[in-house]
Design a protein around this motif. Structure first.
Motif, PDB file in Angstrom:
ATOM      1  N   ASN A  84       5.224  13.626   5.990  1.00 13.41           N
ATOM      2  CA  ASN A  84       4.455  14.873   6.078  1.00 13.41           C
ATOM      3  C   ASN A  84       3.204  14.807   5.204  1.00 13.41           C
ATOM      4  O   ASN A  84       3.286  14.905   3.977  1.00 13.41           O
ATOM      5  N   MET A  85       2.039  14.633   5.858  1.00 14.06           N
ATOM      6  CA  MET A  85       0.752  14.595   5.157  1.00 14.06           C
ATOM      7  C   MET A  85      -0.283  15.324   5.997  1.00 14.06           C
ATOM      8  O   MET A  85      -0.156  15.409   7.219  1.00 14.06           O
ATOM      9  N   PRO A  86      -1.327  15.855   5.367  1.00 15.42           N
ATOM     10  CA  PRO A  86      -2.409  16.500   6.134  1.00 15.42           C
ATOM     11  C   PRO A  86      -3.255  15.457   6.856  1.00 15.42           C
ATOM     12  O   PRO A  86      -3.112  14.255   6.613  1.00 15.42           O
ATOM     13  N   ASN A  87      -4.129  15.923   7.723  1.00 12.86           N
ATOM     14  CA  ASN A  87      -5.074  15.066   8.469  1.00 12.86           C
ATOM     15  C   ASN A  87      -4.347  14.136   9.436  1.00 12.86           C
ATOM     16  O   ASN A  87      -4.257  14.429  10.609  1.00 12.86           O
ATOM     17  N   MET A  88      -3.835  13.032   8.949  1.00 12.48           N
ATOM     18  CA  MET A  88      -2.992  12.174   9.781  1.00 12.48           C
ATOM     19  C   MET A  88      -1.675  11.948   9.058  1.00 12.48           C
ATOM     20  O   MET A  88      -1.626  11.331   7.999  1.00 12.48           O
ATOM     21  N   GLY A  89      -0.603  12.444   9.640  1.00  6.56           N
ATOM     22  CA  GLY A  89       0.719  12.311   9.039  1.00  6.56           C
ATOM     23  C   GLY A  89       1.326  10.939   9.265  1.00  6.56           C
ATOM     24  O   GLY A  89       0.749  10.065   9.908  1.00  6.56           O
ATOM     25  N   GLY A  90       2.523  10.773   8.724  1.00  2.70           N
ATOM     26  CA  GLY A  90       3.195   9.481   8.765  1.00  2.70           C
ATOM     27  C   GLY A  90       3.565   8.997  10.150  1.00  2.70           C
ATOM     28  O   GLY A  90       3.483   7.796  10.438  1.00  2.70           O
ATOM     29  N   ASP A  94       2.075   9.628  13.119  1.00  2.00           N
ATOM     30  CA  ASP A  94       0.880   9.140  13.827  1.00  2.00           C
ATOM     31  C   ASP A  94       0.341   7.867  13.196  1.00  2.00           C
ATOM     32  O   ASP A  94      -0.112   6.955  13.901  1.00  2.00           O
ATOM     33  N   CYS A  95       0.374   7.806  11.870  1.00  2.88           N
ATOM     34  CA  CYS A  95      -0.095   6.603  11.190  1.00  2.88           C
ATOM     35  C   CYS A  95       0.787   5.405  11.537  1.00  2.88           C
ATOM     36  O   CYS A  95       0.286   4.293  11.766  1.00  2.88           O
ATOM     37  N   LEU A  96       2.083   5.635  11.595  1.00  5.23           N
ATOM     38  CA  LEU A  96       3.019   4.565  11.971  1.00  5.23           C
ATOM     39  C   LEU A  96       2.694   4.025  13.360  1.00  5.23           C
ATOM     40  O   LEU A  96       2.696   2.809  13.585  1.00  5.23           O
ATOM     41  N   LYS A  97       2.406   4.922  14.288  1.00  2.00           N
ATOM     42  CA  LYS A  97       2.055   4.492  15.644  1.00  2.00           C
ATOM     43  C   LYS A  97       0.803   3.626  15.642  1.00  2.00           C
ATOM     44  O   LYS A  97       0.730   2.606  16.348  1.00  2.00           O
ATOM     45  N   GLU A  98      -0.199   4.024  14.845  1.00  2.00           N
ATOM     46  CA  GLU A  98      -1.440   3.257  14.755  1.00  2.00           C
ATOM     47  C   GLU A  98      -1.188   1.885  14.136  1.00  2.00           C
ATOM     48  O   GLU A  98      -1.745   0.869  14.583  1.00  2.00           O
ATOM     49  N   ILE A  99      -0.366   1.846  13.113  1.00  2.00           N
ATOM     50  CA  ILE A  99      -0.057   0.573  12.458  1.00  2.00           C
ATOM     51  C   ILE A  99       0.621  -0.374  13.436  1.00  2.00           C
ATOM     52  O   ILE A  99       0.261  -1.552  13.539  1.00  2.00           O
ATOM     53  N   LYS A 100       1.604   0.136  14.174  1.00  2.00           N
ATOM     54  CA  LYS A 100       2.340  -0.724  15.097  1.00  2.00           C
ATOM     55  C   LYS A 100       1.471  -1.177  16.264  1.00  2.00           C
ATOM     56  O   LYS A 100       1.677  -2.253  16.817  1.00  2.00           O
ATOM     57  N   ALA A 101       0.476  -0.360  16.635  1.00  2.00           N
ATOM     58  CA  ALA A 101      -0.418  -0.725  17.735  1.00  2.00           C
ATOM     59  C   ALA A 101      -1.486  -1.729  17.291  1.00  2.00           C
ATOM     60  O   ALA A 101      -1.811  -2.664  18.034  1.00  2.00           O
ATOM     61  N   GLY A 153      -2.984   9.197   6.471  1.00  5.35           N
ATOM     62  CA  GLY A 153      -3.009   8.069   7.382  1.00  5.35           C
ATOM     63  C   GLY A 153      -4.393   7.482   7.594  1.00  5.35           C
ATOM     64  O   GLY A 153      -4.559   6.261   7.698  1.00  5.35           O
ATOM     65  N   TYR A 154      -5.404   8.347   7.661  1.00 12.64           N
ATOM     66  CA  TYR A 154      -6.767   7.859   7.864  1.00 12.64           C
ATOM     67  C   TYR A 154      -7.206   6.962   6.714  1.00 12.64           C
ATOM     68  O   TYR A 154      -7.791   5.888   6.932  1.00 12.64           O
ATOM     69  N   GLU A 155      -6.941   7.399   5.481  1.00 12.23           N
ATOM     70  CA  GLU A 155      -7.306   6.591   4.321  1.00 12.23           C
ATOM     71  C   GLU A 155      -6.566   5.254   4.331  1.00 12.23           C
ATOM     72  O   GLU A 155      -7.130   4.216   3.975  1.00 12.23           O
ATOM     73  N   ALA A 156      -5.322   5.284   4.730  1.00 12.47           N
ATOM     74  CA  ALA A 156      -4.534   4.055   4.778  1.00 12.47           C
ATOM     75  C   ALA A 156      -5.133   3.063   5.769  1.00 12.47           C
ATOM     76  O   ALA A 156      -5.349   1.882   5.444  1.00 12.47           O
ATOM     77  N   LEU A 157      -5.414   3.531   6.976  1.00 12.99           N
ATOM     78  CA  LEU A 157      -5.970   2.653   8.004  1.00 12.99           C
ATOM     79  C   LEU A 157      -7.337   2.115   7.584  1.00 12.99           C
ATOM     80  O   LEU A 157      -7.663   0.951   7.857  1.00 12.99           O
ATOM     81  N   THR A 209       0.858  -1.185   0.000  1.00 10.30           N
ATOM     82  CA  THR A 209       0.000   0.000   0.000  1.00 10.30           C
ATOM     83  C   THR A 209       0.893   1.233   0.000  1.00 10.30           C
ATOM     84  O   THR A 209       1.855   1.308   0.774  1.00 10.30           O
ATOM     85  N   ILE A 210       0.570   2.201  -0.860  1.00  9.20           N
ATOM     86  CA  ILE A 210       1.357   3.436  -0.959  1.00  9.20           C
ATOM     87  C   ILE A 210       0.556   4.578  -0.349  1.00  9.20           C
ATOM     88  O   ILE A 210      -0.589   4.814  -0.731  1.00  9.20           O
ATOM     89  N   VAL A 211       1.161   5.281   0.626  1.00  7.02           N
ATOM     90  CA  VAL A 211       0.474   6.364   1.326  1.00  7.02           C
ATOM     91  C   VAL A 211       1.266   7.655   1.140  1.00  7.02           C
ATOM     92  O   VAL A 211       2.362   7.806   1.672  1.00  7.02           O
ATOM     93  N   ASP A 212       0.694   8.586   0.371  1.00  2.71           N
ATOM     94  CA  ASP A 212       1.337   9.868   0.107  1.00  2.71           C
ATOM     95  C   ASP A 212       0.255  10.857  -0.285  1.00  2.71           C
ATOM     96  O   ASP A 212      -0.672  10.503  -1.005  1.00  2.71           O
TER      97      ASP A 212
END
Length: 216
Positions: A58-64, A66-73, A38-42, A7-10
């Motif tokens: 660096n992304m709007p809404n949820m950046g990399g 915060d998204c990384l933290k969610e993925i690892k959790a 990040g929201y779209e990715a999750l 999955t590509i998130v940018d």
């Protein structure tokens, strides 16, 4: 052979599509989803779970971060490669500490990106060669500076927090600077106060100045 699902998130559509087209040429890799933050990715993980996520910082809404933290959790089995323009040691160390398996610059050639994807799937960590030297130098620099500080058993993160306290940063500003939550900052501040035996931020700032922590 089963293909590696990616999955590509940018937040830049041209970059997402460009990376996808390059990876589509690699027979061992299948791009299963594109996301703009990040929201779209999750959300996409609910229907198509990748083996590897290429994640912009660096992304709007949820950046990399915060998204990384969610993925690892929530999805610890998913491997994550940070894809960024930043040759910044702090970004690099922060994402590795959170649990990113790889770090690749956006101007890297496609063979490096493919190599990174294949490596992290095998359980290895991939740091782009141009960043490896930066990482080593940063750790050596911090280790040397920490040895020069007289006093306590503060962790490296606590040293970073007290340094920012000495500059007048509040908890929200520290959280933004270090890419951690305000709750985490509050916990660090509480631990710092206990370790250096002070009761407020002014005393902590004076302690930092006295022990040259402000120069780290």
């Amino acid at each position: 052979m089963q293909k590696i699902k990616v999955t590509i998130v940018d937040d830049h559509a041209l970059i997402r599509e460009g990376i996808k087209r390059l990876l589509d040429l690699e027979e061992t890799i299948e791009v299963i989803a594109l996301a703009g933050d990040g929201y779209e990715a999750l959300e996409s993980f609910k229907t198509q779970k990748p083996d590897v996520v290429l994640l912009d910082i660096n992304m709007p809404n949820m950046g990399g971060i915060d998204c990384l933290k969610e993925i690892k959790a929530s999805y610890p089995e998913i491997k994550t490669i940070m894809l960024t323009i930043h040759e910044d040691a702090e970004y690099l160390i922060e994402t590795i500490n959170i649990g990113a398996e790889g770090y690749v610059l956006k101007d890297a050639d496609v063979s490096s990106l493919i190599h990174a994807i294949q490596n992290v799937v095998k359980g290895e960590v991939y740091i782009h060669p141009t960043l490896s030297g930066i990482l080593v130098r940063e750790y050596k620099r911090k280790d040397k500076n920490m040895e020069d500080v007289i006093g306590t058993n503060l962790t490296k993160r606590e040293y970073e927090v007290i340094r920012l306290i000495s500059k007048g940063y509040n908890n929200k500003e520290i959280a933004g600077e270090l890419f951690i939550s305000e709750k985490t900052v509050k916990n660090h501040v509480s631990n710092i106060f206990k370790k250096i035996k002070v009761t407020d931020r002014t005393q902590a700032a004076l302690y930092a100045i006295k022990h040259n922590i402000t120069k780290l």
